[in-house]
Design a protein around this motif. Structure first.
Motif, PDB file in Angstrom:
ATOM      1  N   GLU A 133      34.012 -28.546 -64.841  1.00 41.57           N
ATOM      2  CA  GLU A 133      35.395 -28.996 -65.056  1.00 41.57           C
ATOM      3  C   GLU A 133      36.362 -27.822 -64.967  1.00 41.57           C
ATOM      4  OE1 GLU A 133      34.183 -27.657 -69.121  1.00 41.57           O
ATOM      5  OE2 GLU A 133      33.188 -28.649 -67.462  1.00 41.57           O
ATOM      6  N   ILE A 134      35.920 -26.630 -65.350  1.00 39.13           N
ATOM      7  CA  ILE A 134      36.766 -25.434 -65.242  1.00 39.13           C
ATOM      8  C   ILE A 134      36.962 -25.072 -63.779  1.00 39.13           C
ATOM      9  CG2 ILE A 134      36.941 -22.975 -65.811  1.00 39.13           C
ATOM     10  CD1 ILE A 134      35.304 -23.713 -68.380  1.00 39.13           C
ATOM     11  N   GLN A 135      35.881 -25.164 -63.016  1.00 36.15           N
ATOM     12  CA  GLN A 135      35.942 -24.893 -61.580  1.00 36.15           C
ATOM     13  C   GLN A 135      36.912 -25.873 -60.903  1.00 36.15           C
ATOM     14  OE1 GLN A 135      32.188 -25.562 -59.609  1.00 36.15           O
ATOM     15  NE2 GLN A 135      32.567 -23.957 -58.110  1.00 36.15           N
ATOM     16  N   LEU A 136      36.806 -27.147 -61.233  1.00 31.57           N
ATOM     17  CA  LEU A 136      37.694 -28.156 -60.654  1.00 31.57           C
ATOM     18  C   LEU A 136      39.132 -27.958 -61.113  1.00 31.57           C
ATOM     19  CD1 LEU A 136      35.330 -31.224 -61.019  1.00 31.57           C
ATOM     20  CD2 LEU A 136      36.180 -30.275 -58.861  1.00 31.57           C
ATOM     21  N   CYS A 137      39.301 -27.606 -62.365  1.00 32.95           N
ATOM     22  CA  CYS A 137      40.626 -27.362 -62.921  1.00 32.95           C
ATOM     23  C   CYS A 137      41.326 -26.239 -62.142  1.00 32.95           C
ATOM     24  CB  CYS A 137      40.496 -27.010 -64.393  1.00 32.95           C
ATOM     25  SG  CYS A 137      42.013 -27.109 -65.320  1.00 32.95           S
ATOM     26  N   ALA A 181      28.899 -33.612 -77.311  1.00 32.68           N
ATOM     27  CA  ALA A 181      29.287 -32.205 -77.440  1.00 32.68           C
ATOM     28  C   ALA A 181      29.239 -31.456 -76.114  1.00 32.68           C
ATOM     29  CB  ALA A 181      28.391 -31.515 -78.462  1.00 32.68           C
ATOM     30  N   ASP A 182      28.367 -31.878 -75.201  1.00 33.08           N
ATOM     31  CA  ASP A 182      28.228 -31.148 -73.938  1.00 33.08           C
ATOM     32  C   ASP A 182      29.036 -31.755 -72.801  1.00 33.08           C
ATOM     33  OD1 ASP A 182      26.734 -33.442 -73.607  1.00 33.08           O
ATOM     34  OD2 ASP A 182      24.994 -32.434 -72.737  1.00 33.08           O
ATOM     35  N   GLU A 183      29.912 -32.739 -73.086  1.00 33.41           N
ATOM     36  CA  GLU A 183      30.717 -33.339 -72.032  1.00 33.41           C
ATOM     37  C   GLU A 183      31.940 -32.459 -71.744  1.00 33.41           C
ATOM     38  OE1 GLU A 183      29.809 -38.033 -72.027  1.00 33.41           O
ATOM     39  OE2 GLU A 183      31.238 -37.370 -73.528  1.00 33.41           O
ATOM     40  N   PRO A 184      32.421 -32.527 -70.499  1.00 29.87           N
ATOM     41  CA  PRO A 184      33.562 -31.698 -70.123  1.00 29.87           C
ATOM     42  C   PRO A 184      34.791 -31.946 -70.994  1.00 29.87           C
ATOM     43  CG  PRO A 184      32.591 -32.732 -68.192  1.00 29.87           C
ATOM     44  CD  PRO A 184      31.932 -33.338 -69.396  1.00 29.87           C
ATOM     45  N   ASP A 185      35.564 -30.902 -71.204  1.00 31.03           N
ATOM     46  CA  ASP A 185      36.788 -30.960 -72.011  1.00 31.03           C
ATOM     47  C   ASP A 185      37.983 -31.223 -71.101  1.00 31.03           C
ATOM     48  OD1 ASP A 185      38.718 -30.663 -73.982  1.00 31.03           O
ATOM     49  OD2 ASP A 185      38.642 -28.473 -73.916  1.00 31.03           O
ATOM     50  N   ALA A 220      33.819 -33.599 -57.378  1.00 33.05           N
ATOM     51  CA  ALA A 220      33.387 -34.036 -58.701  1.00 33.05           C
ATOM     52  C   ALA A 220      32.417 -33.031 -59.292  1.00 33.05           C
ATOM     53  CB  ALA A 220      32.699 -35.404 -58.601  1.00 33.05           C
ATOM     54  N   THR A 221      32.229 -33.141 -60.615  1.00 35.33           N
ATOM     55  CA  THR A 221      31.124 -32.415 -61.224  1.00 35.33           C
ATOM     56  C   THR A 221      29.852 -33.040 -60.661  1.00 35.33           C
ATOM     57  OG1 THR A 221      31.155 -33.939 -63.090  1.00 35.33           O
ATOM     58  CG2 THR A 221      32.338 -31.853 -63.373  1.00 35.33           C
ATOM     59  N   HIS A 238      30.069 -31.751 -54.564  1.00 31.58           N
ATOM     60  CA  HIS A 238      29.690 -31.476 -55.947  1.00 31.58           C
ATOM     61  C   HIS A 238      29.970 -30.017 -56.261  1.00 31.58           C
ATOM     62  CE1 HIS A 238      26.506 -34.850 -56.006  1.00 31.58           C
ATOM     63  NE2 HIS A 238      27.218 -34.967 -54.921  1.00 31.58           N
ATOM     64  N   LEU A 239      30.585 -29.802 -57.388  1.00 36.52           N
ATOM     65  CA  LEU A 239      30.730 -28.444 -57.888  1.00 36.52           C
ATOM     66  C   LEU A 239      29.782 -28.326 -59.073  1.00 36.52           C
ATOM     67  CD1 LEU A 239      34.539 -27.993 -57.366  1.00 36.52           C
ATOM     68  CD2 LEU A 239      32.677 -27.374 -55.864  1.00 36.52           C
ATOM     69  N   PHE A 240      29.962 -27.363 -59.924  1.00 40.06           N
ATOM     70  CA  PHE A 240      29.039 -27.192 -61.041  1.00 40.06           C
ATOM     71  C   PHE A 240      28.980 -28.448 -61.904  1.00 40.06           C
ATOM     72  CE2 PHE A 240      30.037 -22.422 -60.943  1.00 40.06           C
ATOM     73  CZ  PHE A 240      28.938 -22.165 -60.155  1.00 40.06           C
ATOM     74  N   SER A 241      27.920 -28.585 -62.649  1.00 31.75           N
ATOM     75  CA  SER A 241      27.827 -29.678 -63.614  1.00 31.75           C
ATOM     76  C   SER A 241      28.808 -29.400 -64.747  1.00 31.75           C
ATOM     77  CB  SER A 241      26.404 -29.795 -64.167  1.00 31.75           C
ATOM     78  OG  SER A 241      26.141 -28.721 -65.037  1.00 31.75           O
ATOM     79  N   GLY A 242      29.123 -30.439 -65.494  1.00 34.60           N
ATOM     80  CA  GLY A 242      29.995 -30.258 -66.649  1.00 34.60           C
ATOM     81  C   GLY A 242      29.398 -29.296 -67.650  1.00 34.60           C
ATOM     82  N   LYS A 243      28.083 -29.299 -67.759  1.00 32.36           N
ATOM     83  CA  LYS A 243      27.399 -28.421 -68.714  1.00 32.36           C
ATOM     84  C   LYS A 243      27.484 -26.957 -68.310  1.00 32.36           C
ATOM     85  CE  LYS A 243      24.300 -32.120 -69.864  1.00 32.36           C
ATOM     86  NZ  LYS A 243      23.082 -32.796 -69.536  1.00 32.36           N
TER      87      LYS A 243
END
Length: 144
Positions: A65-69, A91-95, A38-39, A56-61
């Motif tokens: 989400e790119i790392q998980l993707c 605005a700062d939530e993962p896409d 998860a983020t 845990h990987l990076f935060s969404g900020k």
């Protein structure tokens, strides 16, 4: 820890996180069978509320989400839960947009709302012993 193909990604927009946690709590036996990624925000909440181990990987900020993707492309991910808030996303939530493409290209199921999340959870748990009726009613309540 689960092996290849036994990893599940969990992400939720802030306002949807309590719903995801409720689902996981109601089907703890299913989620306990998988390695959870998860983020950091989602992972911390799941660990705090449910005591499950989450990587845990990076935060969404910071692009988590790119790392998980990117991990979806490695053929080690069984499913992705990206529970989004389409009404009031910050605005700062993962896409979620990159997940649509990468999951489609790699045939990885993607749940984006609670109804699809419950269905995906049933699919993930299909080999686990039958769920008692009380658990099924709690899961239905998680979608309502």
């Amino acid at each position: 820890m689960a092996g290849a193909g036994q990893t599940v990604i969990l992400i939720a927009h802030e306002r949807k996180l309590p719903e995801l946690i409720k689902l996981i709590k109601n089907r703890l036996a299913v989620f306990s069978e998988y390695r959870l990624l998860a983020t950091s925000e989602t992972g911390e909440a799941i660990e705090r509320e449910l005591g499950l181990e989450v990587t845990h990987l990076f935060s969404g900020k910071k692009g988590g989400e790119i790392q998980l993707c990117g991990l979806v492309c490695t053929n080690t991910i069984r499913a992705v839960y990206f529970i989004r808030d389409p009404e009031t996303p910050a605005a700062d939530e993962p896409d979620i947009t990159p997940f649509y493409r990468v999951c489609d290209l790699n045939n990885v199921p993607l749940a984006t709302n609670m109804v699809s999340a419950v269905a995906l959870t049933y699919w993930l748990g299909r080999k686990i012993a039958a769920v008692p009726a009380a658990d099924e009613s709690r899961e239905k309540a998680a979608c309502e």
